[in-house]
Structures are given as C-alpha cells and as structure tokens.
Write a protein that holds these residues in place. Structure first.
Motif, PDB file in Angstrom:
ATOM      1  N   TYR A 110      68.311  48.279  63.946  1.00 44.75           N
ATOM      2  CA  TYR A 110      67.288  48.157  62.909  1.00 44.75           C
ATOM      3  C   TYR A 110      66.412  49.403  62.899  1.00 44.75           C
ATOM      4  CZ  TYR A 110      64.205  46.972  66.816  1.00 44.75           C
ATOM      5  OH  TYR A 110      63.504  47.009  68.000  1.00 44.75           O
ATOM      6  N   ASP A 111      65.791  49.625  61.767  1.00 43.91           N
ATOM      7  CA  ASP A 111      64.768  50.655  61.625  1.00 43.91           C
ATOM      8  C   ASP A 111      63.456  49.942  61.328  1.00 43.91           C
ATOM      9  OD1 ASP A 111      66.362  53.044  61.900  1.00 43.91           O
ATOM     10  OD2 ASP A 111      67.199  52.585  59.929  1.00 43.91           O
ATOM     11  N   VAL A 112      62.363  50.560  61.687  1.00 40.55           N
ATOM     12  CA  VAL A 112      61.042  49.968  61.489  1.00 40.55           C
ATOM     13  C   VAL A 112      60.333  50.649  60.317  1.00 40.55           C
ATOM     14  CG1 VAL A 112      58.765  49.670  62.535  1.00 40.55           C
ATOM     15  CG2 VAL A 112      60.815  49.296  63.903  1.00 40.55           C
ATOM     16  N   PHE A 113      59.723  49.830  59.480  1.00 44.72           N
ATOM     17  CA  PHE A 113      58.852  50.310  58.412  1.00 44.72           C
ATOM     18  C   PHE A 113      57.474  49.716  58.663  1.00 44.72           C
ATOM     19  CE2 PHE A 113      62.899  50.844  56.330  1.00 44.72           C
ATOM     20  CZ  PHE A 113      62.719  51.922  55.477  1.00 44.72           C
ATOM     21  N   GLU A 114      56.462  50.552  58.622  1.00 45.88           N
ATOM     22  CA  GLU A 114      55.096  50.067  58.759  1.00 45.88           C
ATOM     23  C   GLU A 114      54.338  50.372  57.477  1.00 45.88           C
ATOM     24  OE1 GLU A 114      53.412  50.485  62.940  1.00 45.88           O
ATOM     25  OE2 GLU A 114      54.921  52.090  62.866  1.00 45.88           O
ATOM     26  N   TYR A 115      53.432  49.491  57.116  1.00 44.19           N
ATOM     27  CA  TYR A 115      52.615  49.688  55.924  1.00 44.19           C
ATOM     28  C   TYR A 115      51.245  49.080  56.168  1.00 44.19           C
ATOM     29  CZ  TYR A 115      53.307  44.759  54.684  1.00 44.19           C
ATOM     30  OH  TYR A 115      53.299  43.390  54.690  1.00 44.19           O
ATOM     31  N   PRO A 116      50.246  49.512  55.413  1.00 39.29           N
ATOM     32  CA  PRO A 116      48.893  48.956  55.596  1.00 39.29           C
ATOM     33  C   PRO A 116      48.815  47.550  55.007  1.00 39.29           C
ATOM     34  CG  PRO A 116      48.876  50.643  53.889  1.00 39.29           C
ATOM     35  CD  PRO A 116      50.265  50.614  54.461  1.00 39.29           C
ATOM     36  N   TYR A 117      48.766  46.579  55.874  1.00 34.05           N
ATOM     37  CA  TYR A 117      48.704  45.172  55.462  1.00 34.05           C
ATOM     38  C   TYR A 117      47.300  44.867  54.942  1.00 34.05           C
ATOM     39  CZ  TYR A 117      48.494  40.086  55.845  1.00 34.05           C
ATOM     40  OH  TYR A 117      48.335  38.750  55.572  1.00 34.05           O
ATOM     41  N   GLY A 118      47.241  44.190  53.812  1.00 26.11           N
ATOM     42  CA  GLY A 118      45.952  43.791  53.254  1.00 26.11           C
ATOM     43  C   GLY A 118      45.963  42.321  52.895  1.00 26.11           C
ATOM     44  N   ALA A 119      45.379  41.480  53.726  1.00 26.41           N
ATOM     45  CA  ALA A 119      45.323  40.044  53.450  1.00 26.41           C
ATOM     46  C   ALA A 119      44.624  39.820  52.114  1.00 26.41           C
ATOM     47  CB  ALA A 119      44.584  39.309  54.563  1.00 26.41           C
ATOM     48  N   GLY A 120      45.197  38.937  51.324  1.00 26.60           N
ATOM     49  CA  GLY A 120      44.580  38.599  50.050  1.00 26.60           C
ATOM     50  C   GLY A 120      44.892  39.583  48.936  1.00 26.60           C
ATOM     51  N   ASP A 121      45.769  40.542  49.185  1.00 28.91           N
ATOM     52  CA  ASP A 121      46.133  41.524  48.161  1.00 28.91           C
ATOM     53  C   ASP A 121      47.340  41.067  47.343  1.00 28.91           C
ATOM     54  OD1 ASP A 121      44.099  43.148  48.994  1.00 28.91           O
ATOM     55  OD2 ASP A 121      45.371  44.561  50.066  1.00 28.91           O
ATOM     56  N   GLY A 122      47.534  39.776  47.196  1.00 23.62           N
ATOM     57  CA  GLY A 122      48.681  39.260  46.455  1.00 23.62           C
ATOM     58  C   GLY A 122      49.769  38.804  47.398  1.00 23.62           C
ATOM     59  N   PRO A 123      50.901  38.370  46.835  1.00 27.40           N
ATOM     60  CA  PRO A 123      52.007  37.896  47.675  1.00 27.40           C
ATOM     61  C   PRO A 123      52.432  38.959  48.689  1.00 27.40           C
ATOM     62  CG  PRO A 123      52.401  37.363  45.374  1.00 27.40           C
ATOM     63  CD  PRO A 123      51.194  38.262  45.413  1.00 27.40           C
ATOM     64  N   ILE A 124      52.511  38.556  49.935  1.00 27.79           N
ATOM     65  CA  ILE A 124      52.756  39.491  51.031  1.00 27.79           C
ATOM     66  C   ILE A 124      54.087  40.223  50.885  1.00 27.79           C
ATOM     67  CG2 ILE A 124      53.070  39.669  53.532  1.00 27.79           C
ATOM     68  CD1 ILE A 124      51.094  37.212  53.663  1.00 27.79           C
ATOM     69  N   GLY A 125      55.147  39.494  50.523  1.00 33.36           N
ATOM     70  CA  GLY A 125      56.459  40.123  50.371  1.00 33.36           C
ATOM     71  C   GLY A 125      56.459  41.186  49.290  1.00 33.36           C
ATOM     72  N   LEU A 126      55.819  40.882  48.162  1.00 38.36           N
ATOM     73  CA  LEU A 126      55.746  41.864  47.072  1.00 38.36           C
ATOM     74  C   LEU A 126      54.878  43.045  47.466  1.00 38.36           C
ATOM     75  CD1 LEU A 126      55.488  39.518  43.953  1.00 38.36           C
ATOM     76  CD2 LEU A 126      57.502  40.766  44.798  1.00 38.36           C
ATOM     77  N   GLN A 127      53.809  42.767  48.208  1.00 39.61           N
ATOM     78  CA  GLN A 127      52.934  43.829  48.702  1.00 39.61           C
ATOM     79  C   GLN A 127      53.723  44.768  49.616  1.00 39.61           C
ATOM     80  OE1 GLN A 127      49.746  43.841  52.196  1.00 39.61           O
ATOM     81  NE2 GLN A 127      49.219  42.376  50.618  1.00 39.61           N
ATOM     82  N   ALA A 128      54.533  44.192  50.498  1.00 36.28           N
ATOM     83  CA  ALA A 128      55.340  44.996  51.427  1.00 36.28           C
ATOM     84  C   ALA A 128      56.362  45.829  50.656  1.00 36.28           C
ATOM     85  CB  ALA A 128      56.038  44.094  52.438  1.00 36.28           C
ATOM     86  N   ALA A 129      57.037  45.221  49.677  1.00 37.35           N
ATOM     87  CA  ALA A 129      58.047  45.936  48.897  1.00 37.35           C
ATOM     88  C   ALA A 129      57.432  47.146  48.211  1.00 37.35           C
ATOM     89  CB  ALA A 129      58.683  44.994  47.873  1.00 37.35           C
ATOM     90  N   GLU A 130      56.279  46.945  47.601  1.00 34.62           N
ATOM     91  CA  GLU A 130      55.610  48.047  46.905  1.00 34.62           C
ATOM     92  C   GLU A 130      55.172  49.131  47.887  1.00 34.62           C
ATOM     93  OE1 GLU A 130      51.692  48.915  44.174  1.00 34.62           O
ATOM     94  OE2 GLU A 130      52.535  46.899  44.150  1.00 34.62           O
ATOM     95  N   ALA A 131      54.625  48.709  49.031  1.00 32.41           N
ATOM     96  CA  ALA A 131      54.106  49.668  50.012  1.00 32.41           C
ATOM     97  C   ALA A 131      55.203  50.550  50.601  1.00 32.41           C
ATOM     98  CB  ALA A 131      53.371  48.934  51.129  1.00 32.41           C
ATOM     99  N   ILE A 132      56.395  49.986  50.798  1.00 30.94           N
ATOM    100  CA  ILE A 132      57.470  50.787  51.404  1.00 30.94           C
ATOM    101  C   ILE A 132      58.419  51.367  50.360  1.00 30.94           C
ATOM    102  CG2 ILE A 132      57.324  49.592  53.620  1.00 30.94           C
ATOM    103  CD1 ILE A 132      59.797  47.996  52.854  1.00 30.94           C
TER     104      ILE A 132
END
Length: 159
Positions: free
Chosen positions: A18-40
């Motif tokens: 596996y490879d690791v992707f990190e992104y700035p998590y922001g609680a309450g910034d909308g659906p978490i999965g969509l937030q992650a997809a956009e961030a990476i």
C-alpha cells in the motif's frame, strides 16, 4: 503524522502492499469520503468509505464508494439478516478502536463481518480506503485486502 496505525499494521502483517496519502482532515466539512477524494485528487468512485452498522443488533462493517449511499435493505439481504441500521458513532469508536472519520476496515479492535460494495472489483485499481486515522488513507489493490479480511462482496450501495 505517524502512518503506523492498527490498520497499516494489519496490512503489513498480511503482506499487502500500500501507499499512504495524507490530507488535512476537517470535521464538519461535508461527507468525509468526498472530502478525502477532493483533497487527494482522486475520483470519488475510487475512494471508499467505511461504515459501521448493526445487522439484527450485531455489528458489521460496510465499505462503499464515497459518492454512494449504503442500502440497508441490500446489506441485510447480502448478510442474510432482517434489518440493518447505522451504528451510533460512540459505539463504532469503542468497537473498532478508531475515531469516526478515521475508521478503517483493517485492524479493528474486534473482528466483525465486512462487506465491500461490488464496485470495488470493477472500478479502476488501485483504490483508496481509510488507513485508521483521520486524514490518513491507504492506496491498495482491493483484491488481496478483501481476501485478508475474509470479506464478502455484494451490491450494497445506491447512487
């Protein structure tokens, strides 16, 4: 941010690359999965979210694309149960050992049945799944991951 989590240790133990992707998590910034997809910068259908559910009162884990919703009816049918509901966040955290927003199907404190949406086998590989910490995702081939979890695969999501 340390990338060693129970989830990454599970993948290491099972010799899953596996490879690791990190992104700035922001609680309450909308659906978490969509937030992650956009961030990476990945398409949402290749970024999978982990949902903890209760099937006839017993815990289970569902993994579906971040741009879809879980069908409780399809999930219950696939796991041969009568009814399914979303698990309360506090209960999910106690059961898995992860914080909401960082729940992974890998390395949970207590093993529960895991069910992947069937799109995991048809979408372009690799895919992204939570790595066990808010803002930490793992990129991997889902086939060995499904096998290591002894997970089932079924059509459980809806657009």
């Amino acid at each position: 941010m340390s990338t060693a989590t129970p989830a990454t240790r599970f993948l290491d133990r099972h010799k899953i690359s596996y490879d690791v992707f990190e992104y700035p998590y922001g609680a309450g910034d909308g659906p978490i999965g969509l937030q992650a997809a956009e961030a990476i910068g990945w398409s949402p259908e290749r970024v999978f979210k982990t949902l903890m559910v209760e099937l006839d009162g017993k815990p289970a884990c569902a993994v579906i694309p971040s741009d879809r919703s879980l069908s409780m009816k399809k999930l219950a049918k696939a796991l041969k149960g009568k009814s399914a509901t979303m698990m309360e966040p506090a209960k999910a955290e106690r059961l898995t050992g992860f914080h909401t927003g960082g729940i992974s199907p890998f390395g949970q404190k207590k093993a529960v049945p895991v069910l992947f949406d069937d799109t995991v086998l048809t979408v372009e590989h690799p895919v992204i799944i939570n790595g066990g910490k808010r803002g930490l995702m793992v990129c991997l081939d889902p086939v060995p991951a499904v096998s290591a979890l002894r997970a089932q695969v079924a059509a459980i999501s809806i657009l």
